[in-house]
Design a protein around this motif. Sequence first.
Motif, PDB file in Angstrom:
ATOM      1  N   SER A   1      23.655  31.136  73.611  1.00  0.00           N
ATOM      2  CA  SER A   1      22.881  32.222  73.013  1.00  0.00           C
ATOM      3  C   SER A   1      22.135  31.738  71.777  1.00  0.00           C
ATOM      4  O   SER A   1      22.692  31.063  70.913  1.00  0.00           O
ATOM      5  CB  SER A   1      23.808  33.380  72.629  1.00  0.00           C
ATOM      6  N   LYS A   2      20.847  32.084  71.699  1.00  0.00           N
ATOM      7  CA  LYS A   2      20.028  31.747  70.524  1.00  0.00           C
ATOM      8  C   LYS A   2      19.827  32.984  69.646  1.00  0.00           C
ATOM      9  O   LYS A   2      19.008  32.964  68.726  1.00  0.00           O
ATOM     10  CB  LYS A   2      18.662  31.217  70.981  1.00  0.00           C
ATOM     11  N   ASN A   3      20.567  34.053  69.963  1.00  0.00           N
ATOM     12  CA  ASN A   3      20.406  35.289  69.200  1.00  0.00           C
ATOM     13  C   ASN A   3      20.883  35.111  67.765  1.00  0.00           C
ATOM     14  O   ASN A   3      21.729  34.255  67.461  1.00  0.00           O
ATOM     15  CB  ASN A   3      21.195  36.429  69.849  1.00  0.00           C
TER      16      ASN A   3
ATOM     17  N   ILE B   1       5.079  47.338  65.721  1.00  0.00           N
ATOM     18  CA  ILE B   1       6.503  47.093  65.947  1.00  0.00           C
ATOM     19  C   ILE B   1       6.746  45.619  66.237  1.00  0.00           C
ATOM     20  O   ILE B   1       7.667  44.997  65.686  1.00  0.00           O
ATOM     21  CB  ILE B   1       7.019  47.958  67.117  1.00  0.00           C
ATOM     22  N   ARG B   2       5.915  45.059  67.108  1.00  0.00           N
ATOM     23  CA  ARG B   2       6.064  43.652  67.469  1.00  0.00           C
ATOM     24  C   ARG B   2       5.920  42.755  66.239  1.00  0.00           C
ATOM     25  O   ARG B   2       6.693  41.821  66.046  1.00  0.00           O
ATOM     26  CB  ARG B   2       5.028  43.279  68.540  1.00  0.00           C
ATOM     27  N   GLN B   3       4.934  43.055  65.401  1.00  0.00           N
ATOM     28  CA  GLN B   3       4.717  42.242  64.206  1.00  0.00           C
ATOM     29  C   GLN B   3       5.893  42.352  63.246  1.00  0.00           C
ATOM     30  O   GLN B   3       6.304  41.361  62.624  1.00  0.00           O
ATOM     31  CB  GLN B   3       3.429  42.674  63.506  1.00  0.00           C
TER      32      GLN B   3
ATOM     33  N   LYS C   1      10.408  39.973  60.545  1.00  0.00           N
ATOM     34  CA  LYS C   1      11.772  40.191  60.050  1.00  0.00           C
ATOM     35  C   LYS C   1      12.754  39.173  60.622  1.00  0.00           C
ATOM     36  O   LYS C   1      13.725  38.795  59.946  1.00  0.00           O
ATOM     37  CB  LYS C   1      12.216  41.616  60.435  1.00  0.00           C
ATOM     38  N   TYR C   2      12.503  38.713  61.848  1.00  0.00           N
ATOM     39  CA  TYR C   2      13.458  37.823  62.512  1.00  0.00           C
ATOM     40  C   TYR C   2      12.787  36.542  63.017  1.00  0.00           C
ATOM     41  O   TYR C   2      12.793  36.250  64.212  1.00  0.00           O
ATOM     42  CB  TYR C   2      14.140  38.555  63.676  1.00  0.00           C
ATOM     43  N   PRO C   3      12.167  35.782  62.118  1.00  0.00           N
ATOM     44  CA  PRO C   3      11.495  34.538  62.554  1.00  0.00           C
ATOM     45  C   PRO C   3      12.495  33.552  63.151  1.00  0.00           C
ATOM     46  O   PRO C   3      13.600  33.386  62.636  1.00  0.00           O
ATOM     47  CB  PRO C   3      10.887  33.996  61.255  1.00  0.00           C
ATOM     48  N   GLY C   4      12.102  32.952  64.255  1.00  0.00           N
ATOM     49  CA  GLY C   4      12.993  32.005  64.923  1.00  0.00           C
ATOM     50  C   GLY C   4      13.961  32.639  65.887  1.00  0.00           C
ATOM     51  O   GLY C   4      14.665  31.948  66.617  1.00  0.00           O
TER      52      GLY C   4
END
Length: 391
Positions: A231-233, A359-361, A366-369
């Motif tokens: 998992s990369k979450n 929303i996508r932006q 908020k969660y880069p990577g």
Amino acid sequence: MYLNCHSVYSLNYGVIKIEAMLQNAESLGVRRMALTDINNTSGCLDFIRLARNHGIKPVIGIDFRQNTEQLYTGLAKNNEGFKELNGFLSHYRTQHKEIPVQAPSLPNCFIIYPWKKDISIPLKENEYLGLRPADIAAFRLYGKKHLQSKLVVLAPATFKNKTDFNTHRLLRAIYHNTLLSKLPVTEQGNETDKMLPLTELMDLYAEFPEAIRNTDEILKECRVDFEFGKSKNKQFFNATKEEDIAMLEKLATEGLHYRYKNPDTVIIQRFKTEMETINTLGFTAYFLINWDIVRYAQERNFFYIGRGSGANSLIAYCLRITDVDPVELDLYFERFINSSRRNPPDFDIDFSHTDRDAIRQYIFDKYPGHAALVGSYNTFVNKSCIREIGK
């Protein structure tokens, strides 16, 4: 010796599936090869994952083209190189610009220009000239001796047989919306672009030992690795797991009293069971991230609907991710999350097309990577193929 192989992910051009390509390569004695689909890297992950099953070292890259004209091929030396290639390609594809005829500086990549008798591009240290089988005779006449130190074997592998080539021509005709009889030769590949047995290819380039040596060195140096099945979450929403658990319990408890004025023992017990399962299976941060997304939507007055199996969760209902009361409708939480499930659950949250970009932006900022867009391909097999032809 194969630096320029195409799969079905060379859209409207390639015809060979990844697995079939690897099986063919293995039968011909190939031990190292590069998948370089045309302006596309979608097949790379499957190629890396499956190549080892066939005893083949996978190298990945991109065949950069304008229409059918090959500009250059980029091969990733490492993971950073793969990122460089994707970044370069994405910039021009998303901006709808033509790919430049000269490659930019990509220090973690090898760049291979196809040799032409009038080529005049100054070559950097990581750049080479690819000599195709069809150009060997011309190189004997017009090739400059000092360029031999920069030569590599560039033998395109697009087809296995005549049937593949015929299928390729059909794809090209469909792409150009024209009859096969009117399809220009310049808009299709060469029937000779087949993967030859390794010994036969070596014999073909026997008079160019430097090209063979350079090709071998490039294939040896390139190595891109990915962790599959891991998992990369994002692991934590806050700094620690304990902070996440405390935050989720606080938010969910507040939401419980918002949703139910007087929750009975059935609701309370289900609340505790779900909370324990979520925390034990490590999905605490996952719920908090989805809560954060809908919280942002609420702040912007964006309308949204949470649906799918996520609506089976009382905690999701309390966090206002969904608006379906799973207790009233007797929906089973175990359909969404249970100890026997291998894959993480997923929330389906729909937003209006007018709000989707914002929303996508927000998610990417908020969660880069930890955020990515997901796409799918219609492979036009079986029923779907017949249905599309009928249209």
